[in-house]
Design an enzyme around this catalytic site. Sequence first.
Site, short mmCIF file in Angstrom:
data_model
loop_
_atom_site.label_atom_id
_atom_site.label_comp_id
_atom_site.label_asym_id
_atom_site.label_seq_id
_atom_site.Cartn_x
_atom_site.Cartn_y
_atom_site.Cartn_z
N TYR A 16 47.79 -41.84 49.46
CA TYR A 16 47.86 -40.23 49.28
C TYR A 16 46.42 -39.95 49.79
O TYR A 16 46.26 -39.11 50.58
CB TYR A 16 48.28 -40.00 48.18
CG TYR A 16 49.75 -39.46 47.90
CD1 TYR A 16 50.07 -37.98 47.44
CD2 TYR A 16 50.75 -40.04 48.79
CE1 TYR A 16 51.29 -37.51 47.71
CE2 TYR A 16 52.04 -39.26 48.99
CZ TYR A 16 52.43 -38.23 48.11
OH TYR A 16 53.46 -37.78 48.46
N GLU A 40 44.60 -35.92 57.14
CA GLU A 40 45.15 -34.76 57.64
C GLU A 40 43.87 -33.46 57.52
O GLU A 40 43.82 -32.88 58.45
CB GLU A 40 46.14 -34.29 56.56
CG GLU A 40 47.48 -35.40 56.90
CD GLU A 40 48.51 -34.89 55.61
OE1 GLU A 40 48.57 -33.59 55.09
OE2 GLU A 40 49.22 -35.86 55.51
#
Lengths: 330, 221
Positions: B147, B154
């Site tokens: 994550y 991202e």
Amino acid sequence: MMGECLRLSSMRIYAKLLKRMKVTVVSRSGREFIKGGLELHDLATVADLQEAIHKRTKKFYPSRQRLTLPVPSGSKVRPVVLSYKKSLKDYCDENQNNITVVFKDLGPQVSYRTLFFFEYLGPLILYPIFYYFPVYKFFGYEGERVIHPVQIYALYYWCFHYFKRIMETFFVHRFSHATSPLSNVFRNCAYYWTFGSYIAYYVNHPLYTPVSDLQMKIGFGFGLVCQLANFYCHIILKNLRSPDGSGGYQIPRGFLFNIVTCANYTTEIYQWLGFNIATQSVAGYVFLVVATSIMTNWALAKHRHLKKLFDGKEGRPKYPHRWVILPPFL
Amino acid sequence: MPSSFTVLSRHYLSIYNWTVFIGWFQVLFLALKTLKESGHEHVYNAVEKPLLLAQSAAILEILHGVIGLVRSPVSSSLPQMGSRVYLTWGILWSFPEIRTHILVTSLVISWSITEIIRYSFFGMKEAFGFAPSWHLWLRYSTFLVLYPTGISSEVGLIYFALPYIKASEKHCIRMPNKWNFSFDYFYGAILALGIYVPGSPHMYSYMLGQRKRALSKSKRE
């Protein structure tokens, strides 16, 4: 002087004769919230209890308190909320002279009038700022602005709407002794102020494209009629409640309420539709959709509540068959 | 006796999960191969086709949740789905200049490992009715590392793409128009970056909660 002494002593005798009752106040976790509990006289109301709690705790004024009867742990039943008007005895078991109440802090509260005033003040002030001030220069639009007639009317219409709302808040609406958590001020103001600015930005934009004259007239005309109807709906709702603020529910009757439960929301939604027909912006229509969904939620709850309350049994009238909010859809 | 609907849906879900699994496996394989052979600048071109397919297929999962084919709540998968589709189509596919960035490699590797584990886990359960405990452990533990790496990739890619977004007028709607509407993709991207600020800790703590629940449940069984 003599009369005063007699009055005071008779009050003392009266108080001595009155039985006392013991109130245990616990928090939701079960531990004692007020050490040693409180002692009140037999005829005390819930409001008296709230005063007593306030006196002891200093911080928790009555509108912050949520008092309920305890429910057995694991039970899915909704706890009974103590109504401030009723006497404590009403909530006691048979022949018992004591009662346990569960205390919950609702957080800092503001009156609905305060809440409504601030949430409506934003749009009333922000919209004209986009109209009157050279705001668009900061967005990179230099040069002269041409003002279309529809933009002038839109300004009047919008400001009239929010001015009307503020006036109704102070002179028409009767709030059922209700306050609202302080956090709602921030949430509601964010909603009204953001949408107000969002719409104002587009309708007053230098590159704004107006609709046809006819469409504008239809839009504003229809909207104005709906605003007046909405005002009348508020008057009818006001008259359902007594001035002492005892709240309560009645079956609304007359005017559009004969066909639809929440005629006030209906007229409000159509009023925004009128504004959007006249001004035609995506921002305005988005606002219409969001506002409609919020009001529909409220309307469904109110309709359900009224149907449950007025079930036709035990001499109560039966709630008539009506549309909830938007005939012919719902 | 399971109904024919249940049997049919299990078949469909098995095929769905294993197919998408193969897609992500391809992505990881091609990414590592290209990284070794040609360097990080070429990774996107190598993985583009399976990546676009596999990530877009995931949109079907929303439909699965809505029609009740699977139990997972739509509310938790929507934000994750949103960011994935935004990155895949809204950033990487729309702005080719960003494709040679090294963060593309870390993004693609983080995503593909996560999805390989996830889809095979569901594929196992639908096809065989069970999944081994190490598989469960992998599914609820790899996110602890992936994550942060995925989210950083991202955010980084959106950030580095900003100059290209601003220069091109792609996905922008300008005034004047009949509907008096405008949309600036550049400011939209800034808003997207802003959403990561509260969104990432929220998603991470949600997964931590899921982990606790899933692993304690399996201990008790």
